[in-house]
Design a protein around this motif. Structure first.
Motif, mmCIF file in Angstrom:
data_model
loop_
_atom_site.group_PDB
_atom_site.id
_atom_site.type_symbol
_atom_site.label_atom_id
_atom_site.label_comp_id
_atom_site.label_asym_id
_atom_site.label_seq_id
_atom_site.Cartn_x
_atom_site.Cartn_y
_atom_site.Cartn_z
ATOM 1 N N VAL A 86 0.848 -1.190 0.000
ATOM 2 C CA VAL A 86 0.000 0.000 0.000
ATOM 3 C C VAL A 86 0.881 1.235 0.000
ATOM 4 N N LEU A 87 0.237 2.352 -0.194
ATOM 5 C CA LEU A 87 0.956 3.613 -0.317
ATOM 6 C C LEU A 87 1.394 4.167 1.025
ATOM 7 N N GLY A 88 2.523 4.806 0.979
ATOM 8 C CA GLY A 88 3.025 5.589 2.093
ATOM 9 C C GLY A 88 3.646 6.849 1.538
ATOM 10 N N LEU A 89 3.843 7.821 2.384
ATOM 11 C CA LEU A 89 4.621 8.992 2.006
ATOM 12 C C LEU A 89 6.054 8.709 2.402
ATOM 13 N N ASP A 90 6.922 8.631 1.406
ATOM 14 C CA ASP A 90 8.341 8.402 1.651
ATOM 15 C C ASP A 90 9.076 9.704 1.361
ATOM 16 N N ARG A 91 10.220 9.870 1.961
ATOM 17 C CA ARG A 91 10.916 11.149 1.834
ATOM 18 C C ARG A 91 11.426 11.371 0.411
ATOM 19 N N GLY A 92 11.470 12.640 0.052
ATOM 20 C CA GLY A 92 11.967 13.053 -1.252
ATOM 21 C C GLY A 92 10.855 13.449 -2.202
ATOM 22 N N GLY A 93 11.103 14.461 -3.004
ATOM 23 C CA GLY A 93 10.159 14.883 -4.031
ATOM 24 C C GLY A 93 8.988 15.665 -3.471
ATOM 25 N N SER A 94 7.846 15.500 -4.131
ATOM 26 C CA SER A 94 6.610 16.142 -3.665
ATOM 27 C C SER A 94 5.445 15.247 -4.050
#
Length: 175
Positions: free
Chosen positions: A52-60
């Protein structure tokens, strides 16, 4: 706190599960949407994890911000903690979020805990499709989650080419 906002980047965009007064497209800097969470509950099991989705560091990350009425603040936080922190793979954060109408707000969101055993890290399109294809959890089949997310992203004008590639690979493999 004058206002309470929640930033959604995955299923919260199309299935928030809480009442809100306003829904606005938004961008969060410093994090990117990623299939980086091994799902042991909602879209898989410990024996057959999904992704499933997570917010991972980097980008936007483009997503949706929801403004919640003051009378619903606590019940919304309680609901989100029960939904998102079931295995403690996410970290609860208040982040600066840019709304599509130019406003900047602080929003509650959930980012991946990279130290958690369920953190999958970077996977290729093919690896993601293979993991997702046969996974089913409490909230249903993993391929349905990916397809719904892609469809809703497109519906609100957000393109996520990597996630779309995963969805195409799943379809091509017959899931």
């Amino acid at each position: 706190m004058d206002e309470f906002w929640v930033f959604g980047y995955g299923s919260l965009m199309w299935n928030p599960g809480f009442p809100y007064e306003e829904r606005v497209l938004a961008r969060l800097g410093g994090y990117r949407r990623s299939l980086c969470v091994r799902s042991y509950v909602h879209r898989g099991t410990e024996d057959r994890p999904g992704l499933v989705l997570g917010l991972d560091r980097g980008g936007s990350c483009k997503g949706v911000a929801f403004r919640v009425a003051p009378s619903s603040w606590q019940s919304t936080v309680d609901y989100l903690r029960e939904r998102e922190l079931v295995t403690s793979v996410y970290l609860e954060r208040h982040v600066r979020t840019q709304l599509s109408d130019g406003r900047s707000v602080r929003a509650l969101t959930y980012v991946i805990d990279r130290a958690h055993p369920q953190y999958a890290g970077a996977v290729t399109v093919e690896e993601a499709a293979q993991i997702i294809e046969g996974a089913v959890g409490r909230s249903g089949p993993n391929p349905v989650y990916v397809a719904n997310t892609v469809a809703h992203l497109r519906e609100i004008g957000i393109r996520d080419h990597w996630l779309e590639s995963v969805a195409s690979a799943i379809t091509a493999n017959g899931a």
